[in-house]
Design a protein around this motif. Structure first.
Motif, PDB file in Angstrom:
ATOM      1  N   ALA A 199      -2.730   0.055   0.189  1.00 31.00           N
ATOM      2  CA  ALA A 199      -2.987   0.049   1.630  1.00 31.00           C
ATOM      3  C   ALA A 199      -3.629  -1.255   2.040  1.00 31.00           C
ATOM      4  O   ALA A 199      -3.253  -1.869   3.062  1.00 31.00           O
ATOM      5  CB  ALA A 199      -3.893   1.219   1.990  1.00 31.00           C
ATOM      6  N   GLU A 200      -4.589  -1.673   1.270  1.00 29.96           N
ATOM      7  CA  GLU A 200      -5.283  -2.930   1.584  1.00 29.96           C
ATOM      8  C   GLU A 200      -4.300  -4.080   1.627  1.00 29.96           C
ATOM      9  O   GLU A 200      -4.302  -4.902   2.556  1.00 29.96           O
ATOM     10  CB  GLU A 200      -6.341  -3.142   0.492  1.00 29.96           C
ATOM     11  CG  GLU A 200      -6.970  -4.512   0.454  1.00 29.96           C
ATOM     12  CD  GLU A 200      -7.751  -4.697  -0.848  1.00 29.96           C
ATOM     13  OE1 GLU A 200      -8.221  -3.696  -1.414  1.00 29.96           O
ATOM     14  OE2 GLU A 200      -7.879  -5.848  -1.274  1.00 29.96           O
TER      15      GLU A 200
ATOM     16  N   PHE B 291      -0.979  -4.038   2.015  1.00 25.16           N
ATOM     17  CA  PHE B 291      -0.008  -3.970   3.109  1.00 25.16           C
ATOM     18  C   PHE B 291      -0.642  -4.332   4.434  1.00 25.16           C
ATOM     19  O   PHE B 291      -0.027  -4.992   5.282  1.00 25.16           O
ATOM     20  CB  PHE B 291       0.643  -2.587   3.175  1.00 25.16           C
ATOM     21  CG  PHE B 291       1.811  -2.452   2.263  1.00 25.16           C
ATOM     22  CD1 PHE B 291       1.905  -1.404   1.367  1.00 25.16           C
ATOM     23  CD2 PHE B 291       2.843  -3.383   2.289  1.00 25.16           C
ATOM     24  CE1 PHE B 291       2.992  -1.276   0.521  1.00 25.16           C
ATOM     25  CE2 PHE B 291       3.922  -3.269   1.437  1.00 25.16           C
ATOM     26  CZ  PHE B 291       4.001  -2.211   0.553  1.00 25.16           C
ATOM     27  N   GLN B 292      -1.901  -3.886   4.629  1.00 21.77           N
ATOM     28  CA  GLN B 292      -2.581  -4.242   5.881  1.00 21.77           C
ATOM     29  C   GLN B 292      -2.718  -5.746   5.992  1.00 21.77           C
ATOM     30  O   GLN B 292      -2.423  -6.351   7.028  1.00 21.77           O
ATOM     31  CB  GLN B 292      -3.973  -3.619   5.923  1.00 21.77           C
ATOM     32  CG  GLN B 292      -4.001  -2.134   6.173  1.00 21.77           C
ATOM     33  CD  GLN B 292      -5.417  -1.673   6.283  1.00 21.77           C
ATOM     34  OE1 GLN B 292      -6.093  -1.931   7.274  1.00 21.77           O
ATOM     35  NE2 GLN B 292      -5.884  -0.984   5.258  1.00 21.77           N
ATOM     36  N   LEU B 293      -3.196  -6.306   4.901  1.00 14.31           N
ATOM     37  CA  LEU B 293      -3.428  -7.749   4.885  1.00 14.31           C
ATOM     38  C   LEU B 293      -2.139  -8.493   5.187  1.00 14.31           C
ATOM     39  O   LEU B 293      -2.078  -9.351   6.086  1.00 14.31           O
ATOM     40  CB  LEU B 293      -3.947  -8.133   3.493  1.00 14.31           C
ATOM     41  CG  LEU B 293      -4.811  -9.365   3.401  1.00 14.31           C
ATOM     42  CD1 LEU B 293      -6.055  -9.198   4.225  1.00 14.31           C
ATOM     43  CD2 LEU B 293      -5.191  -9.588   1.950  1.00 14.31           C
TER      44      LEU B 293
ATOM     45  N   ASN C  64      -3.364   1.728  -7.041  1.00 13.89           N
ATOM     46  CA  ASN C  64      -3.920   2.942  -6.466  1.00 13.89           C
ATOM     47  C   ASN C  64      -3.705   2.846  -4.961  1.00 13.89           C
ATOM     48  O   ASN C  64      -3.494   1.775  -4.420  1.00 13.89           O
ATOM     49  CB  ASN C  64      -5.398   3.092  -6.832  1.00 13.89           C
ATOM     50  CG  ASN C  64      -6.177   1.860  -6.474  1.00 13.89           C
ATOM     51  OD1 ASN C  64      -6.364   1.545  -5.301  1.00 13.89           O
ATOM     52  ND2 ASN C  64      -6.618   1.148  -7.497  1.00 13.89           N
ATOM     53  N   GLY C  65      -3.802   3.982  -4.307  1.00 15.82           N
ATOM     54  CA  GLY C  65      -3.457   4.038  -2.890  1.00 15.82           C
ATOM     55  C   GLY C  65      -4.244   3.040  -2.079  1.00 15.82           C
ATOM     56  O   GLY C  65      -3.721   2.360  -1.181  1.00 15.82           O
ATOM     57  N   TYR C  66      -5.502   2.937  -2.391  1.00 15.34           N
ATOM     58  CA  TYR C  66      -6.361   2.058  -1.603  1.00 15.34           C
ATOM     59  C   TYR C  66      -5.881   0.620  -1.680  1.00 15.34           C
ATOM     60  O   TYR C  66      -5.764  -0.076  -0.666  1.00 15.34           O
ATOM     61  CB  TYR C  66      -7.811   2.155  -2.096  1.00 15.34           C
ATOM     62  CG  TYR C  66      -8.691   1.222  -1.344  1.00 15.34           C
ATOM     63  CD1 TYR C  66      -9.142   0.038  -1.934  1.00 15.34           C
ATOM     64  CD2 TYR C  66      -9.023   1.458  -0.008  1.00 15.34           C
ATOM     65  CE1 TYR C  66      -9.919  -0.846  -1.238  1.00 15.34           C
ATOM     66  CE2 TYR C  66      -9.802   0.582   0.692  1.00 15.34           C
ATOM     67  CZ  TYR C  66     -10.245  -0.565   0.080  1.00 15.34           C
ATOM     68  OH  TYR C  66     -11.005  -1.446   0.780  1.00 15.34           O
TER      69      TYR C  66
END
Lengths: 100, 596, 505
Positions: free
Chosen positions: B463-464, B466-468, B458-460
């Protein structure tokens, strides 16, 4: 693949700026993504939470590992060999005398 | 396929025993076919469910084939790994290495299928013994010593396990291998957990793992990394799901492994520490015990076997071609071993839980399970560890091994190249599976023990991740100089028994030796001497005493006979005379007797 | 006669007894060496295979004598020809038939002169031994008992070692003396009962004095055979001088006849005497165990060592018999089989070494392990079995016997324990010397390891060592019903006597 890597390493500054750009894009995306799947309050409310977490965690690990290693855990490669050779030498002579 | 249970371990054992007789061009196809047959047996068994292969041994019911979803998923990945591992080592000529590897896998499969403690223990020991040989087959001096340490530690673990099993049998009365009463742990619960935990490299019983796995042969490590620890995870999942202490131990393992991996210079030891860390995730998940957590542990086990196998294959290729395993002697190899680089990087991305790669779909299950049961401290620490994982495995390993500063000697540089076709094919298969599992998680989720309501994509979550990953990479590039590998050894808890060993030797040599010598002298003087004297006396008595009497009687009789013989002169008048006298005497005696 | 289950069909027992005899007769006409060996092997193998039918057809639930055959022999004297096996004898019969082929293969190269005559002796021995175990008429039993003396005597006297004349005559006369008293006892029993049928003589109420005399007569005969201390001195001489096959037959089968006699005759026919004299016999057994252990420890002739170990082992057997409880009896019977297997195998091993080194001295055989790895492997396992290592057959027997002894009298059991330790001592000493030796071993490099024939001979023994050791249940099942019956009769008898005593008061 070698060619690709050589190609990229010639244009290193472009690669680096592309990476920075990607990071900015991710940060922006994180602001707008649907946070309903997040588990905790901090994830949902603090902006750029995971970015900060990732950076801080990585930095912390690097520093901790460096400190831990250099505080005495890292020793010479043959640490155990020199230790065992001194005791091995004694026991070898003893066992050989028993055989005789 | 078949409606009855075929124990895949049997196929491997028989195949291993026949192997030495298969030579020449037949060997490679044979080596390839046997694991495939084993995997086929596994697949055919997966349609069954229940208890098979039961055997009554004295008072106990042995169950060799306990099939349910939990055991199915583990034997599935073990069978798959057996194929990949054998393919990787297809060109190794020494039949004994293959035999050891197959017995090792057979032990693992047997353990996973066993439904009772006795057969479990049998296969457990088979695993320990066979894997020791895999370490010894590297034939270096350090490998010999490492193998002995491994054997001793695993024997101790086996003894503790056996003690726990026997204690439990005494208390509970049966030997069925099922979930223990984890809310009320007894002594035997702890003992069995320690026995399983040692194989799972739970801190503080973990030091054998980096020691042994980095000392094994290039293809031995590929087998070693998959089977012992994940079989132990299975046994923990079966017997100790929900045992709270495992959560703490798992988190400690995860973080401990990360720190040591970051410090490490040997590429395969780094991966071994990474095993400690990743198994920590699985152990923590087992400790959590919810359906999602056990699903996560199983999924992560599958993913881990795939990507760790791939990583060991990649680094094993480096070892095989160059003979070196240290960052300080390697580096910059991308141009000479491109295929290896690609496969290894896929493995690195998989372990880092990058999207579309294996661990993405499994590690998050474990983290979610931790959050859902409100064990937030564990979840945050595991995420902390995950960042570290990416750091040492996703960044440090590929960077300092393949890119970065080139520390290769000229000889190493000459030798570096992509390895043989079978090794590359095995790596390709592993890489393919990593990507497949990561991209189409439903394939993996279909095998999981409990129903899955988890959706990793899911998008979240993306995103989590990739940020990490992105910002961890940033930190890596800024602080790179603190990560440069140094040619040093990292001391760990094994210092206690390796250094402590020399203290033990001193005590043995001086006071104990004196006592033993004195005791031995006493035994000889007071014990042995008189014993032999007594024995010789009885032997003398037998010959001269008893036999003296017997032979004496015989000699007497013969002497009498000799005397009597002379009476027999052959002349009839003497004979008549003696006979008549004798008869007369008898008559007189009889008459006298009658008269009185 | 109701204790017999008559075998209506093929007379299996008679066939087993007389088939080897027929084979021996054939060899009177064809006495080529090679023919003799193969023919005897063939005959003994056929006998062994057919005897397996005894086991498969054995009814485990009855204590009666099965496969029985009964015919009149000399009706005027009430002598019949009656055969039968029950749980106690079937194991001994199987032991005999199965060991014989291996005695033949062990003598393949060992016997090089008068081969045909040797094989005839072996076959006649098999006839006699089987006859002893199967006979249920006293005259038949006695005939068979005496029948095996002559071939054994010849085995030792013709093909034996340096002092063969001494040993063979000693064996013959010693055993004969015992047998004379046995004959007297048999005739006394006949006069009391009117027939020679053995089961009818059991559990009769003879007077105590009569029982004691009969028991003592039996006891002397069987004690010499077992051999019990102090009537054992013929054994070391006979074993040392006999050829390998002779030693194997002697140790494995002949010694069991003595203990079989105790079980079959002393216990049921003279139960009062048994109860009265059991304590003495038990302590005599302890003496045998310890004495055998000490003397074995002092030996440097391998065969003599094993001979004395037999004295110790058979001491355990008699101990088990005379404690008169379930474990003791079952342990004793199992131990009889175990001793047959293990000591037979040990004599085979020593024989194989003798064939190579032509000496039985331990010092000459020191350190052969380096050159004969197969041999020392077998030797090691048989040695472990000899002192009752767990997992091997003797452990089961000794354990059961010790449990039974413990139940009867703790002091007896405690006294027997040093015997087990001594057994370990002398066996391990033998093993250590033979396998590794010391620092000045003779040069053994000329030794050849075991050939196929020798491995083939030893392997079945090893098989039985582990089979009985790990899975003794089938063997115990075979004997269980008969032992239960015997014990039941004994306890009933004891109770009857107690009741009789009470009512007398």
């Amino acid at each position: 693949m070698n060619k690709l890597i050589d190609y990229l390493s010639e244009r290193l500054t472009i690669v680096i700026w592309t990476c920075y750009g990607f990071l900015v894009f991710i940060m922006a995306y994180s602001l707008y993504v649907d946070k309903s799947h997040a588990h905790t309050w901090v994830e949902q409310n603090i902006p750029f939470f995971w970015s900060v977490f990732g950076f801080a965690a990585a930095a912390a690990i690097i520093v901790i590992a460096y400190w831990f290693g250099h505080s005495g855990i890292m020793v010479k490669e043959d640490y155990y060999e020199q230790d065992s050779s001194s005791s091995c030498g004694c026991s070898k002579t003893q066992s050989s005398s028993e055989h005789a | 396929m078949f409606t009855s249970f075929i124990h895949p371990a049997l196929i491997l054992i028989i195949g291993a025993l026949i192997l030495p007789f298969i030579r020449g061009p037949l060997r490679k196809p044979y080596l390839f076919i046997i694991p495939i047959l084993t995997f086929a047996a596994v697949v055919s068994n997966s349609s069954l469910s229940g208890q098979f292969g039961t055997y009554q041994f004295m008072d106990w019911q042995l169950v060799f084939g306990r099939i349910d979803r939990l055991s199915n998923i583990f034997v599935f990945i073990m069978g798959l790994m057996a194929i990949i591992g054998t393919l990787y080592g297809l060109h190794v000529d020494n039949a004994k290495e293959h035999i050891a590897a197959w017995f090792y896998v057979a032990g693992s499969l047997g353990t996973i299928y066993s439904g009772d403690y006795l057969s479990l223990f049998l296969f457990w020991e088979m695993m320990a013994l066979a894997s020791t040989f895999l370490i010894w087959f590297r034939r270096g001096k350090r490998s010999n010593a490492a193998g002995y340490r491994y054997l001793i530690i695993h024997t101790i673990g086996g003894v503790i396990l056996l003690a726990g099993i026997m204690l439990r049998y005494q208390v509970v009365g049966d030997i069925e291998f099922n979930l223990m009463d984890v809310k009320n742990p007894e002594l035997y619960t702890w003992l069995i957990m320690i026995g399983f935990g040692l194989n799972a490299a739970v801190v503080p019983l973990h030091s054998w793992l980096p020691d042994a796995y980095s000392s094994a042969s290039f293809n031995g490590s590929v087998f070693l990394c998959a089977f012992t620890t994940k079989t132990a995870v299975y046994t923990l999942a079966r017997g100790f799901a929900g045992f709270d202490i495992l959560i703490l131990l798992g988190v400690i393992m995860a973080l401990y492994g990360v720190i040591y991996a970051v410090m490490e210079n040997d590429i395969r030891k780094l991966l071994a520490w990474s095993i400690v860390s990743q198994v920590g995730y699985m152990v923590a998940a087992v400790g959590i015990g919810t359906e999602l957590a056990i699903n996560g542990a199983s999924a992560h086990a599958v993913a881990h076997i795939l990507y760790k196998g791939l990583l060991f294959m990649g680094t094993g290729s480096v070892l095989y071609m160059t003979g070196k395993t240290k960052f300080t002697e390697l580096g910059g190899l991308y141009s000479k071993m491109p295929a290896t680089v690609i496969f290894t990087v896929i493995g690195c991305l998989s372990i880092s839980a990058a999207p579309f790669f294996a661990a993405f779909v499994s590690k998050s299950m474990i983290i979610s399970a931790a959050f859902e049961t409100h064990l937030n401290w564990a979840a945050w620490l595991l995420m902390f560890g995950a960042t570290g994982t990416f750091m040492y495995n996703g960044l440090k390993l590929p960077y300092f091994l393949f890119f970065g500063k080139n520390n290769c000697s000229r000889e190493t540089w000459e030798k570096a190249a992509d390895p043989t076709w079978n090794m590359q094919m095995a790596m390709a298969a592993g890489a393919f599976l990593c990507i497949l599992v990561g991209s189409v998680p439903s394939l993996l989720y279909a095998l999981l023990p409990y129903p899955v309501h988890f959706h990793p994509y899911n998008g979240y979550h993306i995103a989590e991740t990739f940020q990490l990953l992105g910002f961890a990479a940033l930190a890596f590039f800024f602080l790179k100089k603190y990560l440069v590998p140094e040619d040093k050894l990292c001391l760990d808890m094994d210092w206690l028994y390796r250094r402590g060993g020399s203290l033990f030797v001193w005590v043995a040599k001086h006071p104990l030796q004196w006592f033993d010598t004195a005791w031995g002298e006493a035994y000889r003087v007071v014990g042995l001497g008189p014993l032999m004297i007594i024995s010789r006396f009885w032997s003398w008595f037998d010959w001269h005493g008893i036999d003296g009497v017997v032979d004496g009687i015989a000699r007497c009789v013969r002497a009498i006979g000799g005397r009597v013989r002379t009476l027999q002169s052959g002349q009839i008048q003497y004979t008549i005379y003696y006979a008549a006298s004798f008869t007369a005497l008898l008559l007189i005696a009889y008459v006298l007797f009658q008269l009185s | 006669m109701d204790s017999l289950i008559i075998n209506e069909g093929f007379p299996l027992l008679s066939f087993l007894i007389f088939f080897p005899l027929a084979g021996a007769v054939v060899m009177l006409f064809f006495n080529g060496e090679s023919f003799a060996r193969w023919w005897t092997l063939f005959i003994t193998t056929i006998t062994a295979i057919i005897s397996i039918k005894l086991v498969t057809g054995f009814d485990l639930s009855t204590h009666k004598y099965q496969f029985a055959e009964a015919h009149n022999w000399i009706p005027q004297l009430n002598i019949s020809y009656i055969l039968g096996v029950d749980g106690i004898s079937i194991l001994l019969v199987m032991l005999t038939t199965i060991i014989m082929p291996f005695c033949v293969t062990a003598s393949w190269k060992y016997i090089s002169t008068r081969v045909a005559q040797f094989m005839i002796c072996i076959l006649i021995m098999e006839t006699a031994m089987l006859g002893v175990f199967m006979a249920l008429d006293f005259v038949l039993f006695y005939v068979m008992w005496e029948f095996m003396l002559i071939p054994m005597y010849m085995l030792i006297a013709v093909w034996g070692g340096p002092r063969k004349i001494y040993a063979s005559i000693k064996f013959f006369l010693y055993t004969l003396v015992g047998s004379i008293l046995l004959l007297v006892a048999i005739i006394a029993l006949y006069l009391k009962n009117g027939s020679f049928f053995i089961p009818d003589m059991m559990w009769q109420s003879y007077s105590l004095t009569f029982q004691i005399y009969v028991f003592l007569a039996f006891f002397l005969a069987f004690a010499i055979k077992v051999p019990m201390f102090p009537f054992h001195t013929w054994l070391p001489a006979a074993h040392v001088e006999a050829p390998t096959a002779g030693s194997v037959i002697l140790a494995s089968v002949l010694l069991k006849m003595g203990t079989y006699g105790f079980l079959r005759f002393c216990l049921p026919i003279t139960p009062d005497a048994t109860f009265a004299l059991a304590p003495y016999v038990l302590w005599l057994s302890i003496a045998a165990i310890l004495y055998g252990g000490f003397t074995a420890l002092a030996q440097h002739d391998m065969k003599k060592l094993i001979a004395y170990s037999s004295v110790g082992h058979m001491g355990f057997v008699t101990l088990g018999i005379f404690v008169l409880n379930m474990q003791g009896l079952e342990g004793a019977i199992i131990q009889m089989i175990n001793h047959g297997v293990t000591t037979g195998a040990l004599f085979l091993c020593v024989g194989m070494l003798y064939e190579r080194t032509h000496s039985r001295e331990l010092s000459v055989a020191a350190g052969v392990g380096k050159y004969m790895p197969w041999y020392v492997t077998f030797l090691a396992f048989f040695s472990l079995s000899s002192f009752g290592f767990p997992g091997t057959n003797s452990f089961i027997g000794e354990f059961l016997i010790l449990v039974g002894t413990f139940e009867a009298n703790i002091w007896l059991a405690l006294a027997a324990i040093p015997g087990a330790v001594l057994a370990a001592a002398y066996m391990l000493r033998l093993l250590q010397k033979v396998v590794w030796g010391g620092t000045n071993n003779p040069d053994q490099s000329y030794l050849a390891d075991l050939g196929f024939r020798e491995i083939f001979t030893l392997t079945p023994f090893l098989l039985f060592v582990f089979w009985i050791g790990l899975h003794p249940q089938p063997f115990i099942d075979l004997m269980h019903t008969s032992v239960v019956h015997l014990l039941d009769q004994l306890t009933n008898w004891q109770q009857q006597q107690n009741i009789a005593l009470l009512t007398l008061r």
